[in-house]
Design a protein around this motif. Structure first.
Motif, mmCIF file in Angstrom:
data_model
loop_
_atom_site.group_PDB
_atom_site.id
_atom_site.type_symbol
_atom_site.label_atom_id
_atom_site.label_comp_id
_atom_site.label_asym_id
_atom_site.label_seq_id
_atom_site.Cartn_x
_atom_site.Cartn_y
_atom_site.Cartn_z
ATOM 1 N N TRP A 335 0.810 -1.216 0.000
ATOM 2 C CA TRP A 335 0.000 0.000 0.000
ATOM 3 C C TRP A 335 0.843 1.266 0.000
ATOM 4 O O TRP A 335 0.305 2.375 0.147
ATOM 5 C CB TRP A 335 -0.993 -0.015 1.156
ATOM 6 N N THR A 336 2.138 1.132 -0.194
ATOM 7 C CA THR A 336 2.931 2.310 -0.577
ATOM 8 C C THR A 336 2.524 2.769 -1.970
ATOM 9 O O THR A 336 2.785 3.904 -2.362
ATOM 10 C CB THR A 336 4.438 2.002 -0.597
ATOM 11 N N GLY A 337 1.901 1.856 -2.730
ATOM 12 C CA GLY A 337 1.507 2.178 -4.093
ATOM 13 C C GLY A 337 2.523 1.744 -5.124
ATOM 14 O O GLY A 337 2.384 2.090 -6.308
ATOM 15 N N ILE A 338 3.509 0.945 -4.734
ATOM 16 C CA ILE A 338 4.567 0.584 -5.675
ATOM 17 C C ILE A 338 4.011 -0.179 -6.874
ATOM 18 O O ILE A 338 4.383 0.081 -8.023
ATOM 19 C CB ILE A 338 5.690 -0.228 -4.971
ATOM 20 N N ASN A 339 3.105 -1.117 -6.626
ATOM 21 C CA ASN A 339 2.600 -1.881 -7.762
ATOM 22 C C ASN A 339 1.534 -1.123 -8.533
ATOM 23 O O ASN A 339 1.254 -1.457 -9.691
ATOM 24 C CB ASN A 339 2.096 -3.255 -7.303
ATOM 25 N N ALA A 340 0.950 -0.100 -7.928
ATOM 26 C CA ALA A 340 0.110 0.809 -8.712
ATOM 27 C C ALA A 340 0.967 1.477 -9.783
ATOM 28 O O ALA A 340 0.545 1.657 -10.927
ATOM 29 C CB ALA A 340 -0.518 1.848 -7.798
ATOM 30 N N MET A 398 8.911 8.159 0.256
ATOM 31 C CA MET A 398 7.827 7.804 -0.667
ATOM 32 C C MET A 398 6.570 8.617 -0.390
ATOM 33 O O MET A 398 5.895 9.090 -1.323
ATOM 34 C CB MET A 398 7.522 6.309 -0.562
ATOM 35 N N ALA A 399 6.227 8.781 0.893
ATOM 36 C CA ALA A 399 5.023 9.528 1.253
ATOM 37 C C ALA A 399 5.109 10.984 0.803
ATOM 38 O O ALA A 399 4.127 11.547 0.290
ATOM 39 C CB ALA A 399 4.795 9.445 2.761
ATOM 40 N N LEU A 400 6.276 11.599 0.974
ATOM 41 C CA LEU A 400 6.446 12.991 0.541
ATOM 42 C C LEU A 400 6.305 13.103 -0.972
ATOM 43 O O LEU A 400 5.713 14.076 -1.476
ATOM 44 C CB LEU A 400 7.809 13.515 0.996
ATOM 45 N N CYS A 401 6.826 12.130 -1.703
ATOM 46 C CA CYS A 401 6.671 12.135 -3.162
ATOM 47 C C CYS A 401 5.195 12.073 -3.539
ATOM 48 O O CYS A 401 4.739 12.796 -4.448
ATOM 49 C CB CYS A 401 7.422 10.960 -3.782
ATOM 50 N N THR A 491 -5.887 9.947 -5.032
ATOM 51 C CA THR A 491 -5.202 8.651 -5.033
ATOM 52 C C THR A 491 -3.836 8.766 -4.379
ATOM 53 O O THR A 491 -3.444 7.925 -3.561
ATOM 54 C CB THR A 491 -5.036 8.140 -6.480
ATOM 55 N N TYR A 492 -3.092 9.824 -4.727
ATOM 56 C CA TYR A 492 -1.743 10.009 -4.191
ATOM 57 C C TYR A 492 -1.790 10.390 -2.712
ATOM 58 O O TYR A 492 -0.912 9.984 -1.932
ATOM 59 C CB TYR A 492 -0.993 11.066 -5.011
ATOM 60 N N ILE A 493 -2.814 11.162 -2.325
ATOM 61 C CA ILE A 493 -2.974 11.481 -0.902
ATOM 62 C C ILE A 493 -3.246 10.200 -0.111
ATOM 63 O O ILE A 493 -2.674 9.973 0.965
ATOM 64 C CB ILE A 493 -4.113 12.500 -0.691
ATOM 65 N N PHE A 494 -4.109 9.347 -0.671
ATOM 66 C CA PHE A 494 -4.454 8.076 -0.018
ATOM 67 C C PHE A 494 -3.206 7.218 0.181
ATOM 68 O O PHE A 494 -2.926 6.747 1.300
ATOM 69 C CB PHE A 494 -5.496 7.346 -0.870
ATOM 70 N N PHE A 495 -2.437 6.995 -0.901
ATOM 71 C CA PHE A 495 -1.216 6.192 -0.780
ATOM 72 C C PHE A 495 -0.189 6.873 0.125
ATOM 73 O O PHE A 495 0.519 6.210 0.887
ATOM 74 C CB PHE A 495 -0.602 5.951 -2.168
ATOM 75 N N LEU A 497 -0.761 8.892 2.737
ATOM 76 C CA LEU A 497 -1.147 8.734 4.145
ATOM 77 C C LEU A 497 -0.875 7.318 4.643
ATOM 78 O O LEU A 497 -0.392 7.119 5.766
ATOM 79 C CB LEU A 497 -2.629 9.085 4.324
ATOM 80 N N LEU A 498 -1.180 6.323 3.809
ATOM 81 C CA LEU A 498 -0.888 4.948 4.199
ATOM 82 C C LEU A 498 0.612 4.714 4.350
ATOM 83 O O LEU A 498 1.054 3.979 5.237
ATOM 84 C CB LEU A 498 -1.470 3.976 3.169
#
Length: 585
Positions: A335-340, A398-401, A491-495, A497-498
């Motif tokens: 849920w960092t969003g890497i595979n997204a 990653m979160a800051l990005c 979407t980016y805010i969601f990833f 925050l997670l």
């Protein structure tokens, strides 16, 4: 799946004696010692390359005009060639669902049929899946879906069995190098797939005249590493550890001697063979103690053991802490969003204002290069950096990005045409995101999942972590298109925050595990005594298989009687301290 390492003074002494006697460099330099070792290294790379290529190849295929035309009612607007977002998510995620199933049966196949035959069977499964996809010109999306699910089964199972096999046949001095090469080859496979997608996108042009070969070629090329893996496997030996575990010791000794290019009566072969026997006997004794009703190695018992053993991890508070670390770490990794990004990179770049699919694929190729290069320092220095700070720094990065991309997108998504520089700034943030993942959560999460378990529970703990990884991978692949369509910059805010949540989890819950012994790991997780009992069992096993006597004969260690006599009258220092700490904990 069996443990790949041991514990105890005699085992460590034996390993040290063997490395000294071999007089060979460790790590990558040792890979060149002989052709067999080098072949094992290349074999490890093939498995990782196949896994990585399969992970990355579909992101570019999804955006190709000819593939969209092929997908029929998966396209909601035939004129604009835009996907139905929910169906697009299912198209991507079905491979992860198959991979999850593959991890569930991999341990059973590897134990019953051998690692060698299990790899061959999964290569066949993988090839069948690819063939179904590549002959789907008349079958449309149904063939693509079926093929990707079957391919996923092969990928998921191979991702667990190939590293296990390599660890069991590799000389001790190169096992660490093989772990590093496996991780690098995965990112190399992702990078290669991105650039092949970029090149084949031009077959027949990039518009409606594009040939179906544009997407068939990159999918078909999956067969190259798969067939090389399968053909090479035919000539590879059985795992000596598996042979010993199934009472085929003479054959195991012959295989081990041939792998090491030494005679069977060589002291080094005797040492390693005794270690393998000790490891097998240790596992059987553990099985008799923990699961007496499953100790007979029938196919049905082995099948039930995979689930009963995982279930046992939830029965004590101390072990449940390890379950939380393994499963939640893998949850946050996905849920960092890497595979997204890996699955939908060209789509994401298109939504960030890049002018054409060709430019989006070019930017996607840079993603592969950035992640590959970022993984190299992690493989080399993770034991120096420590797990906890690496994971926290990577998560914050990653979160800051994500947050920066969200801000840029929110301000410019309705007019990218006049804000080209902003679009490229967001693209650079995506590149920086994969760099932060490459040195941190990519390799480090798997290291954590492997090292926190007691030896006897390790294979089942790793299987549990892998199951969490693939299931969350499936969910991310399924929901990302809908999120990009409906939430846009949210979407980016969601990833983001997670991912901040992942950093908080590591900071608050995860203990640093760098350089800890099994006993210290027990104290850390509040399960004091497990490693001590395992050490006692190891000592019994060493004596039973003759390893202790062999070490004494070789002058590596002293006999237990001699050590006891010398210990009389000495001041106890280390042992009482350990006992005292143990009691306090």
């Amino acid at each position: 799946m069996a443990p790949v390492g041991g514990s105890g003074h005699d085992m460590e002494a034996a390993a040290l004696a063997r490395r000294k006697a071999l007089n060979a460099p460790s790590g990558p330099l040792a890979l060149m010692k002989n052709l067999r070792v080098f072949g094992i290294a290349c074999f490890a790379c093939l498995g990782g390359l196949l896994y990585g290529y399969n992970q990355g190849v579909f992101s570019g295929v999804l955006t190709m005009t000819s593939f969209k035309e092929h997908m029929g009612d998966y396209i909601s607007d035939p004129e604009a060639l835009t996907y139905n977002s929910s169906k697009q998510g299912w198209l991507v995620a079905i491979l992860e669902l198959g991979a999850w199933l593959g991890t569930m049966y991999s341990g059973f196949l590897a134990e019953i049929l051998s690692r060698k035959y299990a790899i061959l069977i999964n290569v066949v499964i993988f090839v069948i899946g690819v063939v179904i996809q590549c002959t789907s010109v008349s079958g449309g999306h149904d063939s693509i879906l079926a093929g990707r699910f079957i391919t996923g089964m092969g990928v998921g199972s191979l991702s667990m069995i190939v590293p296990m096999y390599n660890a069991e046949i590799a000389p001790p001095e190169v096992r660490g190098a093989l772990v590093g090469l496996q991780q690098l080859s995965i990112t190399l496979g992702i990078m290669i797939s991105f650039w092949i997608d970029y090149g084949t996108n031009y077959i027949g042009g990039t518009g409606r005249g594009q040939k179906e070969a544009a997407w068939l070629v990159p999918l078909t090329l999956q067969l190259v590493p798969a067939l090389a893996l399968g053909i090479g496997m035919i000539f590879m030996p059985f795992s000596p550890r598996w042979l010993v575990h199934h009472d085929r010791e003479p054959e195991a000794l012959r295989v081990l001697a041939r792998l090491r290019e030494l005679p069977e009566d060589n002291d080094l072969i005797e040492l390693e063979f005794a270690e393998i026997k000790a490891q097998s006997l240790f596992e059987k004794k553990t099985l008799r103690e923990d699961f007496p009703h499953l100790q007979e190695m029938t196919a049905w018992n082995v099948f039930k053991l995979q689930f009963v053993a995982i279930g046992s991890l939830f029965k004590s508070k101390a072990m449940f802490k390890r379950v939380i670390i393994a499963t939640v770490t893998m949850f946050f990794q996905q849920w960092t969003g890497i595979n997204a990004v890996l699955y939908y990179a060209p789509t994401i770049f298109g939504k960030l204002g890049l002018s054409s699919n060709s430019v989006s694929l070019l930017a996607t190729g840079v993603v592969g290069i950035a992640m590959f290069l970022a993984t190299i320092p992690a493989v080399m220095y993770i034991d120096r950096w420590g797990r906890k700070p690496t994971l926290i720094i990577g998560a914050i990065g990653m979160a800051l990005c994500h947050m920066i991309i969200a801000v840029i997108t929110a301000k410019n998504q309705d007019d990218w045409e006049h804000h080209t520089a902003a679009g490229w700034a967001a693209v650079v943030m995506v590149w920086l995101f994969v760099v932060h993942f490459g040195y941190s959560w990519g390799p480090c999460a798997w290291i954590v999942v492997a090292e926190i378990w007691p030896l006897s529970n390790r294979p089942y703990g790793i299987a549990l972590g892998a199951s969490s990884n693939w299931m969350n991978n499936f969910i991310v692949g399924q929901v990302t298109p809908d999120m990009l369509e409906t939430m846009t910059y949210g979407t980016y805010i969601f990833f983001g925050l997670l991912t901040f949540g992942g950093a908080a989890f590591i900071w608050l819950v995860f203990p640093e595990t760098k350089g800890l012994t099994l006993e210290e790991m027990d104290i850390l997780f509040g399960s004091v005594g497990i490693a001590a009992r395992e050490k006692e069992r190891w000592l019994e096993v060493h004596a039973e298989v003759g390893l202790t006597e062999l070490l004494v004969r070789m002058g590596v260690t002293e006999s237990p009687a001699t050590r006891s006599e010398e210990a009389i009258g000495e001041k106890p220092v280390e042992k009482p301290m350990l006992t005292e700490t143990t009691n306090t904990a």
